[in-house]
Design an enzyme around this catalytic site. Sequence first.
Site, short mmCIF file in Angstrom:
data_model
loop_
_atom_site.label_atom_id
_atom_site.label_comp_id
_atom_site.label_asym_id
_atom_site.label_seq_id
_atom_site.Cartn_x
_atom_site.Cartn_y
_atom_site.Cartn_z
N GLY A 81 0.82 -1.21 0.00
CA GLY A 81 0.00 0.00 0.00
C GLY A 81 0.85 1.26 0.00
N LYS A 132 -12.53 -7.08 9.41
CA LYS A 132 -11.72 -8.24 9.81
C LYS A 132 -10.24 -7.91 9.96
CE LYS A 132 -12.79 -12.28 7.81
NZ LYS A 132 -13.22 -13.16 6.70
N ASN A 177 -4.36 -11.76 15.27
CA ASN A 177 -3.32 -12.69 14.78
C ASN A 177 -1.92 -12.11 14.95
OD1 ASN A 177 -5.21 -14.56 13.94
ND2 ASN A 177 -5.35 -13.74 11.87
N TYR A 197 -14.79 0.93 9.50
CA TYR A 197 -13.37 1.29 9.64
C TYR A 197 -13.11 1.83 11.05
CZ TYR A 197 -8.93 3.62 8.37
OH TYR A 197 -7.62 4.04 8.29
N THR A 204 -2.80 11.84 5.11
CA THR A 204 -1.42 11.84 4.63
C THR A 204 -1.45 11.73 3.10
OG1 THR A 204 -0.72 10.77 6.66
CG2 THR A 204 0.79 10.61 4.81
#
Length: 328
Positions: A11, A92, A100, A146, A176
């Site tokens: 990303g 998720k 995790n 979100y 940003t």
Amino acid sequence: MKRVLITGAAGFLGSHLCGRFIKEGFHVVAMDNLITGNIQNLEHLFPLEQFEFYNQDVSKYVHVAGELDYILHFASPASPIDYLKIPIQTLKVSSLGTHNLLGLAKAKGAKILVASTSEVYGDPLVHPQTEEYWGNVNPIGPRGVYDEAKRFQEAITMAYHTFHGVEIAIVRIFNTYGPRMRLNDGRVLPAFIGQALRGEDLTVFGKGDQTRSFCYVDDLIEGIYRLLHSNFSQPVNIGNPDEITILDFAKEIIKLTGTDQKIIYKDLPKDDPMQRQPNIEIAKRELKWEPKVNRADGLKITYDYFKSLSQEELHKKDHNDFSKFIMK
Ligand code: UDP
């Protein structure tokens, strides 16, 4: 050589982080499932021995062989249009995915830094936003997937710190910008620059009197790097306090691009925050950090990047149409 796992590596922010950690002499284990990331952002790192990449969804069990010193969890759709399109994955990755990665951090004895967001403040009633403000979030609104996932992320990260003693850092990232943003991710800067380059009108949502404060990517990465290496385990705002209305921002982009595009007005998306400006006193005090790149310079670099993209890239279908989604 220290080893760092970076999720969301392909990303915008993840790829800049990978570059920075390589430059600092780390071995970088990069992960991304490429649903919003772009593998081209990492192309220049693939030939390097101290770089490895795994195409993986971190919402599923994460296995990394060998030692890890640090984990930076930056995987998540991050533009309003993305999390409207893929709300479940958005929920998720910051909940199950964070769980995790916290488990992995605990197993490896690694320090974990999680990417939180100014969205935890929702449509803020306190201005500028300080870290002690708890926010004004609509849990079931279009941004809730979100905002609430990121709020849960902060909660579980803090719980692993207090209950398991895992070393943590939480950065609340404000708007940003910079090279490698996705031109069609719906966010205001690529939207406006893309429109100017294609000769289209600039779409201002609402009256354009809502504000944002834009931080250049290099400044943000420096703040994150310092936070990771500090002992501070409370959330820290990183952003540039230089606030501007969206209408003035559109005018700046028109001036920057030297085009004479018109501004057209569209409906304001539901729950769009009216104002946003970070209070960065904690970052200044704890990290000796403050932004250095002013908007004029940062925008020029970013514009040059977008200008260098191919025509095909420039005309890829723009997702900047909120009306398709349930926003009202
Ligand atoms: N915005 C706009 N025109 C666009 C895209 C966004 O006026 O084509 C506005 C949007 O309504 C918001 C601000 O610009 O008020 C910043 O939007 P962005 O999607 O970049 O991120 P946000 O800060 O809302 O998460």
